[in-house]
Design an enzyme around this catalytic site. Structure first.
Site, PDB file in Angstrom:
ATOM      1  N   GLU A  55      57.373  15.485  23.678  1.00 19.22           N
ATOM      2  CA  GLU A  55      57.203  14.059  23.944  1.00 19.22           C
ATOM      3  C   GLU A  55      56.292  13.373  22.931  1.00 19.22           C
ATOM      4  OE1 GLU A  55      58.276  16.024  27.876  1.00 19.22           O
ATOM      5  OE2 GLU A  55      56.854  16.447  26.250  1.00 19.22           O
ATOM      6  N   GLN A 118      53.934  17.176  39.411  1.00 16.93           N
ATOM      7  CA  GLN A 118      54.088  16.425  38.166  1.00 16.93           C
ATOM      8  C   GLN A 118      53.694  14.955  38.322  1.00 16.93           C
ATOM      9  OE1 GLN A 118      57.984  17.219  36.369  1.00 16.93           O
ATOM     10  NE2 GLN A 118      57.064  18.962  35.293  1.00 16.93           N
ATOM     11  N   LYS A 167      60.293   7.349  40.810  1.00 15.60           N
ATOM     12  CA  LYS A 167      61.655   7.857  40.983  1.00 15.60           C
ATOM     13  C   LYS A 167      62.459   7.044  41.986  1.00 15.60           C
ATOM     14  CE  LYS A 167      64.075  12.250  41.670  1.00 15.60           C
ATOM     15  NZ  LYS A 167      63.892  13.718  41.863  1.00 15.60           N
ATOM     16  N   MET A 476      40.968  18.058   3.616  1.00 20.42           N
ATOM     17  CA  MET A 476      39.996  16.974   3.692  1.00 20.42           C
ATOM     18  C   MET A 476      38.707  17.437   4.363  1.00 20.42           C
ATOM     19  SD  MET A 476      39.352  13.926   2.738  1.00 20.42           S
ATOM     20  CE  MET A 476      40.804  12.905   2.482  1.00 20.42           C
TER      21      MET A 476
END
Length: 572
Positions: A55, A118, A167, A476
């Site tokens: 994601e 979730q 949902k 760096m």
């Protein structure tokens, strides 16, 4: 398109709204909370869903698409970890003013707050890093909410908006009514600058003897590059650009002084320190630009143009603030100029600084130089490619040595400095850009952070050139350790832990090549540029100890530049 007064589910309304917004691509990953959307998506033909492998990758893809086009990037993920995995990309978009609408699945409304499977409070989590966010609690409000989300994301100073979709809101139905025009109390971006302020600024600029245009990403976002070019060329004004502003003005022009700031050019930083009028256009006086604030442009009369009123006087107090869209304000400034500034002596001084300390590197026997690779790439593509740089030393070398001639050609993570940005962002850009090469440039450290998205590039046969600048260090960080931390190279040495990148790329299905020889660079780049059947990976094994110069130490004035290694004998 569904007619009004039709009974539709929330998932169907979702797609009607995306059709209305002319969405071309969704970048996402399915999950339980969004299954109803994916069920309907199976039969949708007006947009394309791009399946990322993570994601975070989806969010950076949407950023790359948005940066390359100026359109809103759209993300769709599920609840819980699907939503929280987008946070880095959302924060990145917020810092760089990238228009995104991120749709996150959520547990049913009755379970919100109950620690359901979730569940994550993505509205609370993202509140500090979004322009706005919404939790949809009534399916009848879904269409209006989505319309507001796109408007907020793309208007004023652009930025990300999150829409959290429980949902049950996707499964519920209501009578669909296309959303009408609306107003959002307290949110009315001002696009036209104050006429008196513009007139005063034009007069000050016309009378200047040492003027300087300081150009940021806001000029590109507003589509103001033509207006900028007219103002600059008509008045023979020097221009310096921020990292996000590169491409706003042709990098090959003699009027371009290059990038300013921590790793800016010597001439750009000297120009800032010695100018008498500094006109900041769509820039926010970032700390990487200003260095020590009290010493920044000490003798300059400062004019600041920005569409975001909160950006003005935030870091640097200015003499003339102009709140408005850069495109409109620059055009008005140009028309209001009553004479051309006398800048011949100023240009003599600028060219003297340019000659005194140009960007340079030694092609010695120590090994392949990153600067040579990037300079060769710039020459071969004539500054026409879309270059997506990751974060680190190579990012600064790209800014220094690739001459960008067009806006939306340099895509990079600026404000947040997100390692792992380039690979997925280049994928998003490649869906938008078909007529120019798309080149992803990475360090060996950052490349591994979203390496899984090579599968996405291969699956969609995107002709992206993935370049790894491999110095076997977190370069760096290593540079700072050498200069400012007693050469204690703590956890930056990757020499014994890096994978064989060529084998990894080939395992993902990409042709891949590697070299540490300067005489092979041009040939490999030419072959990659001619390879249009899909992605290809090139690894350049460069000198491990090289450092990016010039460099301004943190907290120092930008006039206090380090232009070469302090002790060239002290290397790893």
């Amino acid at each position: 398109m569904k007619p009004a007064n039709t009974m539709l589910s929330g998932a169907e309304i979702f797609f009607e709204c995306l059709r209305e917004e002319k969405v071309e691509f969704i970048f996402g990953y399915p999950g339980g909370a969004t299954l109803k959307i994916y069920e309907k998506l199976h039969d949708i033909d007006f947009l394309q869903h791009i399946l990322s492998r993570h994601e975070q990758g989806a969010t950076h893809m949407a950023e790359g698409y948005a940066k390359a086009t100026g359109k809103v990037g759209v993300v769709l993920v599920t609840s819980g970890p699907g939503a929280t995995n987008t946070v880095t990309g959302i924060a990145d978009a917020y810092m760089d003013s990238v228009p995104l609408v991120v749709f996150t699945g959520q547990v049913p409304t009755a379970l919100i707050g109950n620690d359901a499977f979730q569940e994550a409070d993505i509205v609370g989590i993202t509140r500090p890093i979004t322009k706005h966010n919404f939790l949809v609690r009534d399916v009848r409000e879904l269409a209006a909410t989505i319309k507001k989300a796109f408007y907020i994301a793309s208007s004023g100073r652009p930025g990300p908006v999150v829409v959290d979709l429980p949902k049950d809101m996707l499964n519920s139905s209501c009578m669909y009514q296309p959303p009408e025009d609306f107003s959002i109390p307290g949110y009315k971006p001002n696009y036209s600058g104050h006429p008196n302020q513009i007139k005063k600024a034009a007069s000050i600029l016309a009378d200047a003897r040492r003027p300087l245009l300081y150009v940021g990403g806001g000029v590109i976002m507003s589509g103001a590059t033509a207006e900028l070019r007219e103002l600059a060329e008509k008045n023979n004004l020097p221009i310096t650009m921020t990292l996000q502003g590169l491409g706003a003005f042709p990098g090959q022009s003699e009027q371009s002084l290059g990038m300013l700031g921590m790793h800016g050019t010597y001439v750009a930083n000297q120009a800032v320190n010695n100018c008498d009028v500094l006109l900041a256009l769509g820039a926010r006086f970032d700390d990487r630009v200003t260095g020590k604030i009290s010493a920044f442009a000490p003798d300059a009369y400062k004019i600041h143009v920005d569409i975001d009123p909160t950006a003005i006087d935030k870091n640097i107090i200015v003499d003339i603030p102009i709140v408005g869209d850069a495109k409109r304000v620059i055009a008005e400034l140009s028309r209001a100029m009553h004479k051309t500034p006398r800048v011949n002596e100023w240009w003599q001084q600028l060219n003297g600084w340019r000659a005194e300390c140009p960007l340079s590197y030694d092609m010695d026997s120590s090994g392949l130089k990153t600067e040579y690779v990037l300079e060769t790439l710039s020459d071969l593509t004539r500054g026409e490619a879309v270059v997506v740089s990751d974060v680190g030393q190579h990012q600064m070398w790209v800014a220094q040595y690739y001459k960008f001639n067009h806006p939306r050609s340099h895509l990079s993570s600026g404000g947040l400095g997100t390692m792992g940005f380039s690979v997925p962002a280049a994928i998003g850009a490649a869906f938008a850009v078909k007529d120019r090469p798309v080149i992803s440039i990475n360090g060996d450290g950052g490349f591994q952070m979203n390496i899984q998205e090579l599968v996405t590039a291969r699956a969609y046969k995107l002709p992206i050139i993935f370049i790894i600048i491999n110095n076997s260090f977190l370069g760096m960080v290593r540079q700072w350790q050498e200069l400012f931390h007693d050469e204690k190279y703590s956890f930056t040495d990757l020499r014994d832990s890096n994978p064989d990148f060529v084998k990894v790329a080939r395992a993902f299905g990409l042709p891949a090549y590697t070299t540490d020889r300067a005489d092979e660079v041009e040939g490999l780049l030419k072959n990659a540029l001619n390879h249009r059947q899909g992605p290809v990976l090139l690894e350049f094994k460069v000198v491990k100890e090289d450092m990016v110069f010039p460099m301004v130490p943190t907290g120092a004035s930008i006039s206090d530049m380090i232009v070469k290694r302090l002790n060239p004998q002290r290397m790893v």
